[in-house]
Design a protein around this motif. Structure first.
Motif, PDB file in Angstrom:
ATOM      1  N   VAL A   1       0.816  -1.220   0.000  1.00 17.59           N
ATOM      2  CA  VAL A   1       0.000   0.000   0.000  1.00 17.59           C
ATOM      3  C   VAL A   1       0.842   1.260   0.000  1.00 17.59           C
ATOM      4  O   VAL A   1       0.335   2.343  -0.213  1.00 17.59           O
ATOM      5  N   ILE A   2       2.141   1.151   0.249  1.00 17.99           N
ATOM      6  CA  ILE A   2       3.027   2.315   0.267  1.00 17.99           C
ATOM      7  C   ILE A   2       4.137   2.105  -0.753  1.00 17.99           C
ATOM      8  O   ILE A   2       4.673   1.002  -0.885  1.00 17.99           O
ATOM      9  N   VAL A   3       4.483   3.155  -1.479  1.00 22.12           N
ATOM     10  CA  VAL A   3       5.508   3.090  -2.515  1.00 22.12           C
ATOM     11  C   VAL A   3       6.741   3.858  -2.053  1.00 22.12           C
ATOM     12  O   VAL A   3       6.629   5.000  -1.586  1.00 22.12           O
ATOM     13  N   LEU A   4       7.901   3.229  -2.184  1.00 22.11           N
ATOM     14  CA  LEU A   4       9.185   3.911  -2.006  1.00 22.11           C
ATOM     15  C   LEU A   4       9.829   4.022  -3.377  1.00 22.11           C
ATOM     16  O   LEU A   4      10.090   3.002  -4.022  1.00 22.11           O
ATOM     17  N   GLN A   5      10.075   5.249  -3.831  1.00 25.74           N
ATOM     18  CA  GLN A   5      10.731   5.459  -5.115  1.00 25.74           C
ATOM     19  C   GLN A   5      12.161   5.918  -4.856  1.00 25.74           C
ATOM     20  O   GLN A   5      12.388   6.980  -4.275  1.00 25.74           O
ATOM     21  N   LEU A   6      13.120   5.091  -5.272  1.00 24.01           N
ATOM     22  CA  LEU A   6      14.527   5.393  -5.082  1.00 24.01           C
ATOM     23  C   LEU A   6      15.122   5.936  -6.362  1.00 24.01           C
ATOM     24  O   LEU A   6      14.605   5.704  -7.464  1.00 24.01           O
ATOM     25  N   SER A   7      16.229   6.644  -6.223  1.00 21.40           N
ATOM     26  CA  SER A   7      16.920   7.221  -7.381  1.00 21.40           C
ATOM     27  C   SER A   7      17.453   6.113  -8.290  1.00 21.40           C
ATOM     28  O   SER A   7      17.769   5.006  -7.835  1.00 21.40           O
ATOM     29  N   SER A   8      17.549   6.422  -9.592  1.00 21.24           N
ATOM     30  CA  SER A   8      18.059   5.434 -10.552  1.00 21.24           C
ATOM     31  C   SER A   8      19.529   5.108 -10.320  1.00 21.24           C
ATOM     32  O   SER A   8      20.027   4.081 -10.790  1.00 21.24           O
ATOM     33  N   ARG A   9      20.248   5.949  -9.570  1.00 24.00           N
ATOM     34  CA  ARG A   9      21.668   5.674  -9.291  1.00 24.00           C
ATOM     35  C   ARG A   9      21.865   4.808  -8.048  1.00 24.00           C
ATOM     36  O   ARG A   9      22.992   4.561  -7.636  1.00 24.00           O
ATOM     37  N   THR A  10      20.770   4.333  -7.453  1.00 21.95           N
ATOM     38  CA  THR A  10      20.872   3.473  -6.277  1.00 21.95           C
ATOM     39  C   THR A  10      21.436   2.121  -6.675  1.00 21.95           C
ATOM     40  O   THR A  10      20.925   1.469  -7.596  1.00 21.95           O
ATOM     41  N   LYS A  11      22.493   1.668  -6.002  1.00 23.49           N
ATOM     42  CA  LYS A  11      23.142   0.384  -6.309  1.00 23.49           C
ATOM     43  C   LYS A  11      22.294  -0.777  -5.794  1.00 23.49           C
ATOM     44  O   LYS A  11      21.508  -0.635  -4.864  1.00 23.49           O
ATOM     45  N   MET A  12      22.505  -1.942  -6.419  1.00 26.06           N
ATOM     46  CA  MET A  12      21.717  -3.123  -6.059  1.00 26.06           C
ATOM     47  C   MET A  12      21.995  -3.567  -4.632  1.00 26.06           C
ATOM     48  O   MET A  12      21.094  -4.047  -3.935  1.00 26.06           O
ATOM     49  N   ASN A  13      23.230  -3.423  -4.173  1.00 22.23           N
ATOM     50  CA  ASN A  13      23.553  -3.782  -2.786  1.00 22.23           C
ATOM     51  C   ASN A  13      22.765  -2.924  -1.798  1.00 22.23           C
ATOM     52  O   ASN A  13      22.300  -3.403  -0.758  1.00 22.23           O
ATOM     53  N   THR A  14      22.627  -1.632  -2.124  1.00 22.45           N
ATOM     54  CA  THR A  14      21.857  -0.726  -1.269  1.00 22.45           C
ATOM     55  C   THR A  14      20.389  -1.141  -1.245  1.00 22.45           C
ATOM     56  O   THR A  14      19.746  -1.144  -0.180  1.00 22.45           O
ATOM     57  N   ILE A  15      19.844  -1.491  -2.423  1.00 21.78           N
ATOM     58  CA  ILE A  15      18.443  -1.903  -2.511  1.00 21.78           C
ATOM     59  C   ILE A  15      18.205  -3.166  -1.682  1.00 21.78           C
ATOM     60  O   ILE A  15      17.243  -3.252  -0.903  1.00 21.78           O
ATOM     61  N   ASN A  16      19.082  -4.162  -1.840  1.00 22.89           N
ATOM     62  CA  ASN A  16      18.922  -5.416  -1.107  1.00 22.89           C
ATOM     63  C   ASN A  16      19.046  -5.202   0.405  1.00 22.89           C
ATOM     64  O   ASN A  16      18.321  -5.835   1.195  1.00 22.89           O
ATOM     65  N   TRP A  17      19.962  -4.318   0.808  1.00 19.42           N
ATOM     66  CA  TRP A  17      20.117  -4.018   2.235  1.00 19.42           C
ATOM     67  C   TRP A  17      18.853  -3.373   2.801  1.00 19.42           C
ATOM     68  O   TRP A  17      18.373  -3.748   3.869  1.00 19.42           O
ATOM     69  N   LEU A  18      18.271  -2.424   2.036  1.00 18.24           N
ATOM     70  CA  LEU A  18      17.052  -1.753   2.491  1.00 18.24           C
ATOM     71  C   LEU A  18      15.888  -2.738   2.579  1.00 18.24           C
ATOM     72  O   LEU A  18      15.121  -2.734   3.559  1.00 18.24           O
ATOM     73  N   ILE A  19      15.753  -3.606   1.565  1.00 19.66           N
ATOM     74  CA  ILE A  19      14.672  -4.596   1.576  1.00 19.66           C
ATOM     75  C   ILE A  19      14.810  -5.524   2.776  1.00 19.66           C
ATOM     76  O   ILE A  19      13.827  -5.844   3.463  1.00 19.66           O
ATOM     77  N   SER A  20      16.055  -5.972   3.062  1.00 19.29           N
ATOM     78  CA  SER A  20      16.268  -6.883   4.187  1.00 19.29           C
ATOM     79  C   SER A  20      15.931  -6.210   5.521  1.00 19.29           C
ATOM     80  O   SER A  20      15.358  -6.845   6.419  1.00 19.29           O
ATOM     81  N   ARG A  21      16.258  -4.922   5.656  1.00 19.09           N
ATOM     82  CA  ARG A  21      15.949  -4.208   6.893  1.00 19.09           C
ATOM     83  C   ARG A  21      14.441  -4.015   7.059  1.00 19.09           C
ATOM     84  O   ARG A  21      13.919  -4.076   8.169  1.00 19.09           O
ATOM     85  N   ILE A  22      13.727  -3.789   5.940  1.00 16.93           N
ATOM     86  CA  ILE A  22      12.277  -3.627   6.008  1.00 16.93           C
ATOM     87  C   ILE A  22      11.605  -4.945   6.371  1.00 16.93           C
ATOM     88  O   ILE A  22      10.643  -4.980   7.145  1.00 16.93           O
ATOM     89  N   GLN A  23      12.123  -6.042   5.856  1.00 17.21           N
ATOM     90  CA  GLN A  23      11.511  -7.354   6.088  1.00 17.21           C
ATOM     91  C   GLN A  23      11.928  -7.976   7.416  1.00 17.21           C
ATOM     92  O   GLN A  23      11.235  -8.863   7.916  1.00 17.21           O
ATOM     93  N   GLU A  24      13.029  -7.534   7.986  1.00 20.55           N
ATOM     94  CA  GLU A  24      13.569  -8.144   9.194  1.00 20.55           C
ATOM     95  C   GLU A  24      12.617  -8.013  10.383  1.00 20.55           C
ATOM     96  O   GLU A  24      11.818  -7.077  10.452  1.00 20.55           O
ATOM     97  N   GLU A  25      12.704  -8.950  11.315  1.00 23.72           N
ATOM     98  CA  GLU A  25      11.844  -8.921  12.489  1.00 23.72           C
ATOM     99  C   GLU A  25      12.131  -7.694  13.349  1.00 23.72           C
ATOM    100  O   GLU A  25      13.262  -7.196  13.391  1.00 23.72           O
TER     101      GLU A  25
END
Length: 637
Positions: A1-25
């Motif tokens: 229900v919520i959208v996070l729009q990141l810059s096109s220069r965001t690296k894949m490692n940064t994206i994966n780190w953010l996703i893991s922190r959002i999903q983490e307990e």
């Protein structure tokens, strides 16, 4: 229900780190939410979709102490283990939490997503982190987080639009439906606007009668001034009673006020909060903030100076126009006669809008730690300037020039010009621009992904909703024009009534169609604006008593009094009116009696529950001690 729009220069490692922190307990420092990488593009950047399971949202409702209706009809803080005993939970499990509450809970978890031991954002060494620092705020300040916005629920939105402004209804609004979708803060604003409009309806009828039955110069001033004072006092007291009743029904009135956390945009070193003991950004004891306030003071002073210069330019232009009209008696002279008034009204509107944008920037620069403090300083700057910019010339004409005919003409010109231009600039033009923008967005998004992604990209292209400050300011100005000058220009209340009718419809249209969906903000009242309107009422009493002393009726009755005695008489009358207002405030209780009883019952049950919890903890501790001593004796044997 919520959208996070990141810059096109965001690296894949940064994206994966953010996703893991959002999903983490949450126990490990995460948000424990659902997160999906939906789209990566050099043009649109990176799109992350954030949601939450029903179980997670229910646990969040318990953490936030959302108040819901219990099976016996009372309102109680939601408890997950007791969830089946709450009204309609078994039958409407998916609808138990409103869409606004779901957004509120998910955003709260995202806003409290903080760094652990990271020194910086992965792959972004300049985005510094320390334990406890807000991750999303760091991504935003470093330019990686472009925007965060909730998606509209089209089915729910279409239903709301149909009952809200799909058909003409002046005094009836679906406030509960607005609250369920947009949250309490927006619902309270529209309820306040609707209550103001209904009050103006009766006031306008009386004003029209008075306008046609009395002489149009200044007669009827005494009666209208008294009505101004009585009406405004009763209006505010009845509104407080109505808002408390709504807040109680929504479970907001008896929610325990939680400790206010630091504002998301606040920048400060990590420290220990002396009250809660939590790690959070703090302001150092010896930190020097006076320089920021000096800059803000200079900004406000310079803005007031610009307003004074514009006022002087108007008086100069008015003098030239009067000289020209005295010499030339033709059609062109009538146009030239009204040009200064219209030009001044347009200048006031332009200064208002420019100052609002600059005031937001300066208040953000002051770096207030709490959101309430930030809003207080912003509104204080706005009210000071708006009061002087909109009413300064009128007070000058009324008290210095004592030309009430001039005041009446200026009020009429400013009100009509302001209402027409403001609605065009705030609603009609943005709606037209938005229609063209939506058409282009739909055309460009048709070739990119499925309907869900198209929905995300279209809403991402809309402007973010700026909040309710602009809307409250407009109502504040209408209230001021009517309270201060309706005794001189009785039709001011009629103009304000017509403006309020159109404002309800256009504001609803603008909110549903012109902007991204705003995040719901919990509220139990209209906040600082209640105090602002109250201060206006007190000031209006003084102004109306002064007009009363200058009125033809008053002079006719007390014409034998000398100057100083007349001032003392007006001063005494003003104090009597203040006493009358205080009496009305005491006679009309803020909270209805039945709600007050339920609040006391709620407080009693909360204390009893807390007492039982403490007894249970004591019982467990005693049993643990007995068990430990028994174990020791067994080992000794």
């Amino acid at each position: 229900v919520i959208v996070l729009q990141l810059s096109s220069r965001t690296k894949m490692n940064t994206i994966n780190w953010l996703i893991s922190r959002i999903q983490e307990e949450k126990l490990l420092g995460g948000a424990e939410l659902l997160c999906k990488l939906a789209y990566v593009s050099h043009k649109d950047g990176v799109i992350l979709l954030i949601g939450g399971t029903l179980e997670r949202l229910l646990h969040g409702a318990e953490e936030k102490e959302l108040v819901k209706q219990y099976k016996d009809g009372t309102l109680k803080p939601f408890l997950y283990h007791d969830r089946n005993n709450f009204h309609d939970f078994k039958n409407k499990k998916q609808l138990f939490l409103t869409s606004g509450e779901c957004l509120q809970l998910i955003k709260h978890d995202l806003d409290n997503l903080r760094a652990r031991q990271e020194k910086h954002v992965p792959e972004v060494p300049y985005a510094k982190l320390y334990p406890g620092k807000n991750i999303l705020n760091t991504l935003a300040t470093s330019g990686l987080l472009v925007q965060m916005y909730p998606l509209h629920n089209f089915e729910e939105l279409e239903t709301l639009k149909e009952v809200w402004y799909g058909k003409v209804q002046v005094f009836s609004q679906p406030i509960n439906a607005v609250r369920n979708y947009f949250g309490e803060s927006i619902a309270l604003y529209f309820s306040f606007l609707g209550f103001f409009t209904l009050s103006l309806f009766y006031r306008s009828i009386f004003s029209l009668i008075l306008y046609f039955l009395t002489d149009k110069t200044f007669n009827g001033n005494m009666l209208m001034a008294i009505i101004n004072i009585v009406w405004s006092t009763i209006f505010l007291e009845c509104w407080k009673r109505k808002s408390n009743k709504m807040a109680f029904q929504w479970g907001m009135l008896h929610r325990v006020e939680e400790f206010e956390e630091p504002r998301k945009g606040f920048e400060g070193p990590l420290g220990i909060n002396p009250v809660t003991g939590k790690k959070e950004p703090i302001r150092l004891p010896g930190e020097w903030r006076s320089l920021n306030f000096i800059h803000s003071f200079l900004f406000v002073s310079f803005s007031l100076l610009v307003s004074v210069l514009m006022m002087l330019a108007y008086l100069w232009a008015k003098t030239l126009a009067e000289k020209y009209c005295a010499i030339h008696r033709n059609t062109q002279s009538y146009v030239i006669a009204v040009l200064p008034n219209v030009g001044y009204a347009i200048g006031v509107i332009i200064l208002n809008r420019t100052y609002l944008k600059l005031a937001r920037v300066f208040t953000e620069w002051e770096n207030h730690r709490l959101a309430s403090t930030h809003e207080y300083h912003l509104v204080a700057k706005l009210l000071l300037f708006y009061f002087f910019n909109n009413f300064g010339l009128l007070f000058y004409a009324a008290f210095y020039m004592q030309d009430f005919t001039e005041v009446s003409e200026d009020v009429a010109t400013q009100l009509i010009t302001y209402q027409i231009l403001d609605q065009i600039m705030k609603s009609i033009v943005p709606y037209w621009i938005n229609k063209r923008k939506l058409k282009k967005l739909k055309q460009s998004s048709e070739t990119r992904g499925g309907p869900v992604l198209q929905h995300v990209l279209i809403e991402g292209g809309l402007d973010a909703y700026k909040g309710l400050i602009d809307d409250y300011l407009e109502m504040f100005l209408m209230f001021g024009y009517m309270m201060f000058f309706s005794s001189i220009f009785p039709l001011a209340s009629v103009c304000c009534f017509l403006n309020s009718i159109t404002e309800i419809q256009l504001s609803a249209l603008k909110l549903c169609d012109n902007f991204q969906r705003p995040f719901p903000v919990p509220a139990s009242n209209i906040g600082i604006w209640q105090l602002a309107f109250k201060c206006f009422v007190i000031l209006a009493i003084i102004v109306n008593c002064a007009f009363l002393g200058m009125s033809a009726e008053f002079q006719a009755v007390f014409g034998d009094y000398t100057g100083i005695h007349l001032i003392i008489l007006v001063f005494t009358f003003e104090h009597l009116i203040m006493g009358f207002v205080t009496l009305i405030e005491h006679l009309i209780p803020d909270v209805p009696k039945n709600i007050e009883i339920q609040l006391k019952k709620f407080e009693y049950e909360s204390r009893q529950a807390l007492k039982c919890e403490k007894l249970q903890q004591t019982y467990i501790k005693d049993n643990q001690k007995l068990f430990s001593s028994a174990q020791r004796r067994e080992r000794q044997i």
